[in-house]
Motif scaffolding. Structure first.
Motif, mmCIF file in Angstrom:
data_model
loop_
_atom_site.group_PDB
_atom_site.id
_atom_site.type_symbol
_atom_site.label_atom_id
_atom_site.label_comp_id
_atom_site.label_asym_id
_atom_site.label_seq_id
_atom_site.Cartn_x
_atom_site.Cartn_y
_atom_site.Cartn_z
ATOM 1 N N SER A 122 0.977 -1.068 0.238
ATOM 2 C CA SER A 122 -0.409 0.205 0.217
ATOM 3 C C SER A 122 0.375 0.957 -0.093
ATOM 4 O O SER A 122 0.557 2.274 -0.623
ATOM 5 N N GLU A 149 2.220 1.871 -3.646
ATOM 6 C CA GLU A 149 1.058 1.721 -4.298
ATOM 7 C C GLU A 149 1.217 3.578 -3.943
ATOM 8 O O GLU A 149 0.419 4.193 -4.971
ATOM 9 N N LYS A 150 1.094 4.034 -2.688
ATOM 10 C CA LYS A 150 0.766 5.112 -2.699
ATOM 11 C C LYS A 150 1.937 6.377 -3.349
ATOM 12 O O LYS A 150 1.903 7.476 -3.419
ATOM 13 N N GLU A 151 2.892 5.256 -3.252
ATOM 14 C CA GLU A 151 4.292 6.489 -3.429
ATOM 15 C C GLU A 151 4.265 6.575 -4.854
ATOM 16 O O GLU A 151 4.298 7.017 -5.834
ATOM 17 N N LYS A 152 3.860 5.587 -5.892
ATOM 18 C CA LYS A 152 3.557 5.402 -7.344
ATOM 19 C C LYS A 152 2.628 6.453 -7.503
ATOM 20 O O LYS A 152 2.803 7.401 -8.485
ATOM 21 N N THR A 153 1.083 5.896 -6.830
ATOM 22 C CA THR A 153 0.147 7.173 -6.748
ATOM 23 C C THR A 153 1.173 8.733 -6.923
ATOM 24 O O THR A 153 0.671 9.999 -7.531
ATOM 25 N N GLU A 154 1.422 9.413 -6.213
ATOM 26 C CA GLU A 154 2.424 9.922 -5.624
ATOM 27 C C GLU A 154 2.885 10.993 -6.499
ATOM 28 O O GLU A 154 3.485 12.243 -6.664
ATOM 29 N N LYS A 155 3.872 10.176 -6.924
ATOM 30 C CA LYS A 155 4.659 10.113 -7.936
ATOM 31 C C LYS A 155 4.248 10.864 -9.389
ATOM 32 O O LYS A 155 4.727 11.681 -10.131
ATOM 33 N N ALA A 156 3.165 9.151 -9.408
ATOM 34 C CA ALA A 156 2.575 9.940 -11.321
ATOM 35 C C ALA A 156 1.570 11.623 -11.006
ATOM 36 O O ALA A 156 1.565 11.393 -12.278
ATOM 37 N N LYS A 157 1.023 12.060 -9.550
ATOM 38 C CA LYS A 157 0.904 13.196 -9.944
ATOM 39 C C LYS A 157 1.665 14.203 -10.093
ATOM 40 O O LYS A 157 1.231 15.391 -10.171
ATOM 41 N N LYS A 166 2.280 14.307 -13.185
ATOM 42 C CA LYS A 166 1.871 15.262 -14.436
ATOM 43 C C LYS A 166 1.072 16.184 -13.774
ATOM 44 O O LYS A 166 0.814 16.989 -14.827
#
Length: 200
Positions: free
Chosen positions: A97, A100-108, A111
């Motif tokens: 988790s 995943e949170k780190e990946k999501t923040e990186k993608a955000k 972007k």
């Protein structure tokens, strides 16, 4: 005296430490409590599992003790093993988790940086357009390959700008400026005429 007590303990299916407490009870009875402890289990809920307690005569223990404890010990052992598996699985879930949170923040963040780059490019193009620098503005409009999701917007903007700096057509809006004809001054009568020239 030959007993098979330890052989029967060996045949019990359990994980952990089996603790037996034997004390003398009223009359000729024995009080036996059986507690299974699994140190590998990190869940403190295991401490809420009560010991199995029996109060019977020695003869009753000899005849049915192992039949009485086999199923509960296996169940308790299974529960503690499952609790430990659950805790380990939850730890893995937490780690994944966090990943995943780190990946999501990186993608955000990526972007947001990309959106900022796009907006900055478009803003710079707008500034140059206001200064009538249409070619420079066209060059500052972001590239479609870099922002394929905004392809329509980019094409439209580039077309608008290219129309402003394109060479005029043969019948285009640019007309040649009309020059006023030069006025030829008329010879006035006030100028003297050389009569000598006329006589010749």
């Amino acid at each position: 005296m030959n007993t098979n007590f330890f052989n029967q303990i060996q045949q019990l299916d359990f994980t952990g430490v089996l603790q037996l407490n034997i004390s003398k009870g009223a009359e000729s009875n024995l009080i036996v409590s059986v507690l299974l402890n699994n140190e590998q289990c990190g869940d403190n809920a295991k401490n809420l599992i009560p010991p199995l307690t029996f109060n019977a005569t020695p003869q009753e223990f000899d005849e049915g003790f192992f039949q009485q404890i086999t199923a509960p010990i296996q169940t308790i052992s299974g529960v503690m093993v499952d609790m430990e598996k659950f805790l380990k699985q939850m730890e893995i879930v937490k780690q994944q988790s966090a990943m995943e949170k780190e990946k999501t923040e990186k993608a955000k963040k990526e972007k947001e940086a990309k959106d900022k780059k796009f907006k900055d490019g478009m803003a710079k193009a707008d500034e140059l357009e206001k200064e009538d620098k249409f070619r420079e503005a066209w060059m500052k409009v972001p590239d479609i390959t870099e922002f394929p999701e905004k392809a329509d917007e980019i094409r439209k903007r580039k077309t608008e700008l290219s129309n402003k700096f394109a060479t005029p057509s043969l019948f285009g809006a640019m007309e040649e400026p009309q020059t006023e004809p030069t006025k030829v001054e008329e010879v006035s009568e006030n100028y003297p005429i050389d009569e000598a020239d006329e006589e010749e």
